[in-house]
Scaffold this active site. Structure first.
Site, PDB file in Angstrom:
ATOM      1  N   TYR A   1      51.798  39.322  89.379  1.00 42.93           N
ATOM      2  CA  TYR A   1      51.670  38.486  88.193  1.00 42.93           C
ATOM      3  C   TYR A   1      52.867  37.532  88.073  1.00 42.93           C
ATOM      4  O   TYR A   1      54.015  37.953  88.218  1.00 42.93           O
ATOM      5  CB  TYR A   1      51.561  39.395  86.951  1.00 42.93           C
ATOM      6  CG  TYR A   1      51.463  38.630  85.669  1.00 42.93           C
ATOM      7  CD1 TYR A   1      50.321  37.893  85.358  1.00 42.93           C
ATOM      8  CD2 TYR A   1      52.519  38.595  84.771  1.00 42.93           C
ATOM      9  CE1 TYR A   1      50.242  37.165  84.183  1.00 42.93           C
ATOM     10  CE2 TYR A   1      52.447  37.880  83.587  1.00 42.93           C
ATOM     11  CZ  TYR A   1      51.305  37.161  83.295  1.00 42.93           C
ATOM     12  OH  TYR A   1      51.227  36.442  82.145  1.00 42.93           O
TER      13      TYR A   1
ATOM     14  N   ASP B   1      51.551  48.193  87.840  1.00 42.49           N
ATOM     15  CA  ASP B   1      50.945  47.383  86.787  1.00 42.49           C
ATOM     16  C   ASP B   1      49.426  47.550  86.928  1.00 42.49           C
ATOM     17  O   ASP B   1      48.822  47.064  87.875  1.00 42.49           O
ATOM     18  CB  ASP B   1      51.378  45.915  86.963  1.00 42.49           C
ATOM     19  CG  ASP B   1      50.848  45.014  85.847  1.00 42.49           C
ATOM     20  OD1 ASP B   1      49.822  45.352  85.234  1.00 42.49           O
ATOM     21  OD2 ASP B   1      51.453  43.949  85.621  1.00 42.49           O
TER      22      ASP B   1
ATOM     23  N   LYS C   1      44.987  42.305  77.668  1.00 41.79           N
ATOM     24  CA  LYS C   1      43.797  42.104  78.506  1.00 41.79           C
ATOM     25  C   LYS C   1      42.721  43.143  78.157  1.00 41.79           C
ATOM     26  O   LYS C   1      42.288  43.184  77.034  1.00 41.79           O
ATOM     27  CB  LYS C   1      44.210  42.129  79.985  1.00 41.79           C
ATOM     28  CG  LYS C   1      45.509  41.340  80.281  1.00 41.79           C
ATOM     29  CD  LYS C   1      45.377  39.842  80.060  1.00 41.79           C
ATOM     30  CE  LYS C   1      46.723  39.099  80.064  1.00 41.79           C
ATOM     31  NZ  LYS C   1      47.603  39.335  81.187  1.00 41.79           N
TER      32      LYS C   1
HETATM   33  C1  LIG Z   1      49.003  39.162  81.448  1.00 36.73           C
HETATM   34  C2  LIG Z   1      49.648  40.064  82.417  1.00 36.73           C
HETATM   35  C3  LIG Z   1      50.954  40.514  82.231  1.00 36.73           C
HETATM   36  C4  LIG Z   1      51.830  40.043  81.086  1.00 36.73           C
HETATM   37  O1  LIG Z   1      51.337  40.455  79.842  1.00 36.73           O
HETATM   38  P1  LIG Z   1      51.563  39.632  78.483  1.00 36.73           P
HETATM   39  O2  LIG Z   1      50.845  40.499  77.489  1.00 36.73           O
HETATM   40  O3  LIG Z   1      50.971  38.272  78.650  1.00 36.73           O
HETATM   41  O4  LIG Z   1      53.028  39.574  78.222  1.00 36.73           O
HETATM   42  C5  LIG Z   1      51.478  41.392  83.178  1.00 36.73           C
HETATM   43  N1  LIG Z   1      50.761  41.786  84.240  1.00 36.73           N
HETATM   44  C6  LIG Z   1      49.502  41.366  84.447  1.00 36.73           C
HETATM   45  C7  LIG Z   1      48.761  41.829  85.663  1.00 36.73           C
HETATM   46  C8  LIG Z   1      48.894  40.491  83.557  1.00 36.73           C
HETATM   47  O5  LIG Z   1      47.653  40.061  83.787  1.00 36.73           O
END
Ligand SMILES: *Cc1c(COP(=O)(O)O)cnc(C)c1O
Length: 380
Positions: free
Chosen positions: A98, A170, A195
């Site tokens: 990311y 992640d 998400k």
């Molecule tokens: C969006 C995202 C993040 C960061 O999250 P935020 O809520 O925008 O700070 C980190 N890792 C992945 C894979 C993401 O899609």
């Protein structure tokens, strides 16, 4: 119990004050002491809050951890995890991840005396060779965005075990419904709850879940010391979204796979990157490690960037926007949107091309989504 049941019940029963069936929003900064030296279960909302605790306990249960932590954003969660490191430590990061995490570790962590090194962790020999005596953390993300490459989490956990480094995954793209890194041997799970976990594109949030009690203690200390926690109202929204995670993920998966198969058979499409397709180079690994694929994948359009931009301009039901994981379908151009800050050469190395489109398939009726893509492809 099954995750469907835990999503509804884990972390809270009826509220002790009035029997409210869902956790109320404890929108307060501070809590009354019973007497001097006699605090109640909560004293100050940065250190702990009942609404946040309900969410954190539910997150811990569904990821198979002992403690969960809710953060203001996904990046707040990642920044707090990286703060486990000190100057002189070595951080190994998968080379396809990311963009915000890439920015965090290269522009911030690396300036604070931590040695940051990127390695393609699909190659386990390269990972083993990169481990050093001062390697304290190994950061993974799978599937990767937007090319949908996978990392073999049990193999990575095995390669790192005994080295003294903690492993991080992640897990944003699959959510706890489709993949549980802790059960695969990973030490720390990170989510952007913005998400799939929240799922309604109306809040930003992050989460960390761990199993090891000493690591849980340290994360609690960092969350409280750094003040990166999530506000009560946002915790309430994330917990509300979480209740329907199971049914949403099933539909995201079903819709996205159907669209991926339809695109793969379309003459104007060059290639589809979806780990649920047999054409994906790591299809076997996907079957082993994941229970489903979620709603996000990418594809390449024949005719280069011109045809690609025309398709993006012709969709009506898909909204042209960044982010992913909401109930509504989104479409975007990684080259100029989500991955614009990456140098062109780095994009090419990561497999991101100008003819690539990423979709986050929502939970609308799949026939309407396919009809929209069909009319847009006809417009090319
Ligand atoms: C969006 C995202 C993040 C960061 O999250 P935020 O809520 O925008 O700070 C980190 N890792 C992945 C894979 C993401 O899609």
């Amino acid at each position: 119990m099954h995750i469907e049941t835990e999503l509804i019940h884990a972390g809270h029963g009826p509220d002790p004050a009035y029997g409210a069936v869902m956790p109320p929003i404890y929108q307060v900064s501070t809590f009354a002491f019973r007497g001097v030296g006699e605090p109640g279960p909560f004293d100050y909302s940065r250190s702990g809050n009942p609404t946040r605790k309900a969410l954190e306990d539910c997150l811990a249960a569904i990821e198979g951890g002992t403690r969960g932590f809710a953060f203001a954003t996904g990046m707040a969660a990642s920044a707090t995890v990286v703060s486990l490191l000190q100057a002189g430590d070595h951080l190994l990061v998968h080379n396809d991840l990311y963009g915000g995490t890439y920015r965090l570790v290269t522009k911030l962590t690396a300036t604070q005396g931590v040695e940051v090194e990127f390695v393609d962790m699909r190659d386990l020999d390269a990972l083993r060779a990169a481990l050093r005596p001062n390697t304290r953390m190994v950061w993974t993300e799978t599937p990767t965005n937007p090319v949908m490459n996978l990392l073999d989490l049990p193999a990575i956990a095995e390669a790192v075990r005994g080295s003294g480094a903690v492993t991080v995954c992640d897990n944003t793209f699959l959510s706890p419904y489709f993949q549980n890194p802790l059960a695969l041997g990973i030490d720390i799970v990170v989510h952007s709850t913005t998400k799939y976990i929240n799922g309604h594109s109306d809040v930003v949030g992050g989460a960390v879940i761990v199993k090891d009690p000493a690591l849980a203690e340290r994360m609690g200390f960092l969350q409280n010391s750094m003040g990166t926690c999530q506000a009560p109202f946002d915790c309430f929204l994330v917990l509300r979204g979480l209740k329907t995670l199971a049914i949403r993920m099933e539909v995201h998966h079903r819709n996205a796979l159907a669209i991926a198969q339809w695109l793969e058979a379309h003459p104007k499409i060059l290639r589809v990157n979806h780990p649920g397709l047999k054409s994906h180079a790591q299809y076997e690994l996907a079957q082993r490690q994941m229970r489903g694929c979620g709603g996000t994948f990418s594809f390449r359009v024949r005719g280069g960037s011109e045809a690609t931009l025309r398709l993006l301009g012709a969709v009506k039901l898909f909204t042209l926007a960044e982010s992913l994981g909401g109930v509504e379908s989104l479409i975007e151009h990684p080259w100029t949107m989500t991955h614009a800050s990456m140098p062109a050469e780095a994009k090419v190395v990561a497999g991101i091309t100008e003819d690539m489109i990423r979709v986050s398939v929502g939970i609308e009726h799949v026939d309407d989504l396919i009809a929209d893509l069909e009319q847009a492809l006809d417009a090319i």
